[in-house]
Enzyme design. Structure first.
Site, PDB file in Angstrom:
ATOM      1  N   ARG A  58      54.237  39.569 -56.521  1.00  0.00           N
ATOM      2  CA  ARG A  58      54.292  38.346 -56.489  1.00  0.00           C
ATOM      3  C   ARG A  58      52.890  37.909 -55.720  1.00  0.00           C
ATOM      4  NH1 ARG A  58      58.030  36.404 -52.428  1.00  0.00           N
ATOM      5  NH2 ARG A  58      56.048  35.624 -51.479  1.00  0.00           N
ATOM      6  N   HIS A  89      56.776  32.677 -53.067  1.00  0.00           N
ATOM      7  CA  HIS A  89      58.189  32.771 -53.581  1.00  0.00           C
ATOM      8  C   HIS A  89      58.513  31.272 -54.361  1.00  0.00           C
ATOM      9  CE1 HIS A  89      62.354  33.676 -54.071  1.00  0.00           C
ATOM     10  NE2 HIS A  89      62.715  32.568 -53.548  1.00  0.00           N
ATOM     11  N   TYR A 109      53.602  35.909 -43.652  1.00  0.00           N
ATOM     12  CA  TYR A 109      54.209  37.150 -43.505  1.00  0.00           C
ATOM     13  C   TYR A 109      53.595  38.192 -44.316  1.00  0.00           C
ATOM     14  CZ  TYR A 109      56.371  35.227 -47.817  1.00  0.00           C
ATOM     15  OH  TYR A 109      56.550  35.036 -48.913  1.00  0.00           O
TER      16      TYR A 109
END
Length: 393
Positions: free
Chosen positions: A285, A289, A298
């Site tokens: 990805r 998200h 993160y």
């Protein structure tokens, strides 16, 4: 067309909950631990042979290859426009597929018209392959409808927001297909995060016991929001199928030819009555998200850069150019088509009505409810306060 990632540029995720604030590191994988997977096209665009899956793409024509490239480019353009529209306040939320175009287009083009698809909320490329108008996908994210298309019109179910629930729907539908004696297949899409859901485990159990003609297509994009895959499983996801008694295959999710071939193989198994298959498309990805997420908190920039070098669109373009299957005229024409799609999407979304702010209170109870009536009245008063403020200026 210039293909760029909109993923985050900086920062690293914490390697431990005890890490000193501000010091983020990335969990390093030992050398030589890159996963074994089915690959027909290398990141450099070189064609490689595979004794099992070559036959599924051996007869593919240059025109079909250009079609796969066109699908991926236009899907990415649509996705980029949707992300921009959300940033401009035209959509409430958007879940980008950036980086996952090969997994979706490859698997989507493997389907027959009579196969049935159960997506999550990120399968914009599969929707494209099923003939769903991309502007219809945006109504739900704008809040003006609950989907915008007839699932039976394209054999493409409405987007499912509940994580993993669509695998149960797909399994039940596939059991029905088998009882009807049809030779069509069903495919359920889900992500690595959903693989930890109980619904998915139940789906595996029932599909195996009843030999349902269903393909479970897991797009392992490495991150379940901020949770890396290694925090969810001690074995590669495709190996979970062994415990349920059906095959699992890991495919290079950035290789559109491999995704096409492996999905065709799995669908043919289902149609022959050989039961379910788990396909793990190992991809990445590249973006957030959803547009409410900030991956810089993160995820390491080096990780994103490594995966950008495996970009599915650049990979196929390199192969088309080296094989003389596409010329400058093709790419220029596609760029024009891409621009036209972007304009059409923008105009369509801006022409949509604003969501009905009071629709949330409808159909909560069949016969109404005093508490809902009270909440509606409170919300109406709250909305009216803004008009009062504007009128007082």
């Amino acid at each position: 067309m210039t293909v760029e990632s909109t993923a985050a540029r900086t920062s690293r995720r914490s390697a431990s909950t005890k890490s000193t604030a501000g010091k983020r590191t990335t969990a390093k994988k030992p050398p030589g631990t890159e996963p074994e997977l089915v690959q027909l096209l290398t990141p450099e665009g070189k064609r490689v042979k595979n004794a099992v899956y070559d036959g599924y793409v051996a007869a593919i024509t240059p025109d079909e290859l250009r079609g796969l490239y066109r699908d991926m480019v236009l899907t990415r353009r649509f996705d980029a426009e949707a992300t921009a529209l959300q940033r401009q306040g035209e959509l409430g939320l958007w879940a980008s597929l950036l980086g996952q175009e090969a997994a979706q287009i490859g698997s989507g083009r493997a389907l027959r018209d009579d196969d049935y698809v159960f997506p999550t909320y990120r399968e914009h490329g599969v929707a494209w392959c099923r003939g769903v108008d991309p502007t219809n996908l945006l109504g739900m994210f704008r809040g003006v409808n609950n989907g915008g298309w007839d699932p039976n019109g394209n054999n493409f179910h409405l987007y499912t927001i509940v994580i993993g629930a669509q695998t149960l729907h797909a399994t039940g539908y596939a059991m029905g297909v088998a009882k009807d004696g049809a030779d069509s297949a069903v495919i359920a899409y889900f992500g690595d995060g959903a693989s930890s859901q109980g619904d998915v485990a139940e789906s595996f159990t029932f599909s195996a016991v009843y030999n349902a003609p269903v393909v479970f297509f897991c797009q392992n994009n490495q991150w379940a929001i901020s949770e890396p895959t290694e925090r969810q499983t001690r074995v590669p996801l495709y190996q979970r199928a062994q415990g349920y008694g059906f095959p699992g295959v890991r495919v290079d999710g950035n290789d559109v030819l491999a995704c096409l071939a492996v999905t065709q193989w799995a669908l043919e198994r289902a149609r022959r009555g050989e039961g379910p298959t788990l396909v793990e498309a190992y991809t990445y990805r590249m973006g957030a998200h959803t547009t409410s997420d900030d991956p810089t908190k993160y995820r390491a920039d080096e990780e994103r850069q490594a995966w950008e070098a495996k970009d599915p669109i650049l990979r196929l373009r390199a192969y088309l150019e080296s094989s003389n299957h596409a010329d400058d005229g093709f790419f220029a024409e596609l760029e024009t088509e891409s621009e036209a799609l972007g304009r059409r999407v923008r105009e369509a979304v801006r022409a949509m009505p604003d969501p009905d702010r009071f629709a949330i209170f409808e159909n909560v109870y069949a016969d109404g409810h005093a508490l809902v009536d009270e909440e509606r009245a409170q919300f109406a008063a709250y909305q009216a306060s803004f008009a009062d403020e504007e009128g007082g200026k």
